[in-house]
Every structure is written in C-alpha cells, then in structure tokens.
Write a protein that holds these residues in place. Sequence first.
Motif, short mmCIF file in Angstrom:
data_model
loop_
_atom_site.label_atom_id
_atom_site.label_comp_id
_atom_site.label_asym_id
_atom_site.label_seq_id
_atom_site.Cartn_x
_atom_site.Cartn_y
_atom_site.Cartn_z
N VAL A 143 46.79 15.29 90.58
CA VAL A 143 47.06 16.51 90.74
C VAL A 143 45.89 17.34 89.75
CG1 VAL A 143 48.41 18.62 90.75
CG2 VAL A 143 49.52 16.50 91.67
N MET A 193 44.97 20.70 90.00
CA MET A 193 45.33 22.17 89.52
C MET A 193 46.99 22.18 90.07
SD MET A 193 42.15 24.42 90.72
CE MET A 193 42.59 25.94 89.71
N ASP A 194 47.59 22.93 89.35
CA ASP A 194 49.16 23.24 89.95
C ASP A 194 48.94 24.58 90.57
OD1 ASP A 194 49.36 24.80 87.60
OD2 ASP A 194 50.69 23.02 86.63
N ALA A 195 50.19 25.29 90.73
CA ALA A 195 50.23 26.57 91.24
C ALA A 195 49.77 27.61 90.12
CB ALA A 195 51.76 27.02 91.73
N ASP A 244 47.63 26.99 87.60
CA ASP A 244 46.41 26.62 87.47
C ASP A 244 45.59 27.61 88.63
OD1 ASP A 244 46.75 25.14 85.04
OD2 ASP A 244 46.56 23.20 86.71
N MET A 245 45.97 27.51 89.72
CA MET A 245 45.39 28.11 90.90
C MET A 245 45.64 29.90 90.49
SD MET A 245 46.52 25.75 94.10
CE MET A 245 46.03 26.91 95.38
N GLU A 255 46.33 22.17 98.89
CA GLU A 255 47.66 22.36 99.24
C GLU A 255 47.83 23.99 99.06
OE1 GLU A 255 50.20 19.43 98.22
OE2 GLU A 255 49.71 18.35 99.91
N ARG A 298 53.64 24.69 99.29
CA ARG A 298 53.19 24.61 97.97
C ARG A 298 51.87 24.74 97.59
NH1 ARG A 298 54.28 17.98 97.03
NH2 ARG A 298 52.85 17.22 98.55
N ASP A 299 51.68 24.93 96.35
CA ASP A 299 50.35 25.12 95.59
C ASP A 299 49.86 24.05 94.69
OD1 ASP A 299 49.52 27.58 97.03
OD2 ASP A 299 50.53 28.94 95.43
N ARG A 300 48.91 23.57 95.17
CA ARG A 300 48.27 22.48 94.31
C ARG A 300 46.96 21.82 94.83
NH1 ARG A 300 51.03 16.57 94.42
NH2 ARG A 300 50.67 16.04 96.76
N VAL A 342 44.77 18.41 95.03
CA VAL A 342 44.83 17.02 94.82
C VAL A 342 43.74 16.36 95.06
CG1 VAL A 342 46.03 14.96 95.65
CG2 VAL A 342 47.42 16.95 95.70
#
Length: 185
Positions: A8, A10-12, A14-15, A165, A172-174, A176
């Motif tokens: 992963v 970037m997570d939500a 980070d986005m 995503e 969900r936001d991420r 990968v």
Amino acid sequence: MTEQGEVVVMDAEDMRRAITRIAHEILERNRGAKDLVVIGIQRRGAPVARRLALALSQIEGVGIPCGSVDITPFRDDIERKPGTLTRSQTDVPFPITGKRVILVDEVIHTGRTVRAAMEAIMQLGRPACIQLATLIDRGHRELPIRPDYVGKNLPTSRSEFVLVELMELEGRDRVVLRKAAPPLP
C-alpha cells in the motif's frame, strides 16, 4: 506488504492530501479558477476528477464544471472493423472552447491513454489549453506526454502493476503496488 505481494503506497488520507495539493498547484499556476473545467478519463479518472473539482470549488468558493470522457473510440490498441460505432460514455455538459481543461487520470504510464483523451477532448471543442493531473505517475512513457500535476511519483518496473482503489468503485481509498499484473478476467 500484504500477504498477496501488495504494498500500500497511499492510504485514504494520503490521497486526500495529494488531491488538495494538486488543487492548490492548479489554482496557483492558473491564477485562480477563471475558465477552469475539469474532465476525468473514464473509468477511474472520473471519480478523481470529481474530487479535484470539489477541492478547487471549496478553495475558490466558486463552482468548477466537471465532466468525464470515454476514450474507447480513440484508443490505438483496439482494432475495429470499418464502419463500426462505439457507444461513448462521455459526459461533458459544458462548452470547452476557450477553457483551461484540467484532464485527470488516476495513473499515467505509457501516455497512450492521455493521447486518446486529448483526441476525444479536441472533438468537443478547442480549449485554450489542456493541463494533465494524475494521482500516480509510474513512468515508462512511450509518448512525449508529461503530467503538469502529480500526486505521487512511483517508479515501477514494467512487471509491476499499480491499482488505485476508490471509495466510489471499490468501497475504499488506497493505492496498491503489486509485483505482477493481475490475470485478465
């Protein structure tokens, strides 16, 4: 790293921060929101474009038109029989002639998708300029196309796959990074 060989990157949050930063960069470079429109490339660029248009609107306090463009009829990797028509999912309910178009995709790789999107946009009118924004720039260009605004530069090998995503599509936001491209369905 997850058990499937995914990382992963970037997570939500980070986005969200990347989109906010890109919005500020766009407004700074264009000296405000006058004549700005945002167009996302279907399928995953469209939700990112909506988020970016919302961020721009919130910062400037004015509505920013947002639409989406279907590049299917303009792709160079699909062979069609002469005379066959493709049903387009393009939704640009505003004029683009004379506007500053912010073209949005979630990942830029070879540049071929962006080339097709620019061709599709030119069918809709004659913008003053087209600027490119992307959440992820993974490199490996085959065409001389470079994004103006980048959320994250993510150098990859050609065997790796970047998956963005989005809440609107996957719940969900991420972002990968996978070690190998997923099998085709």
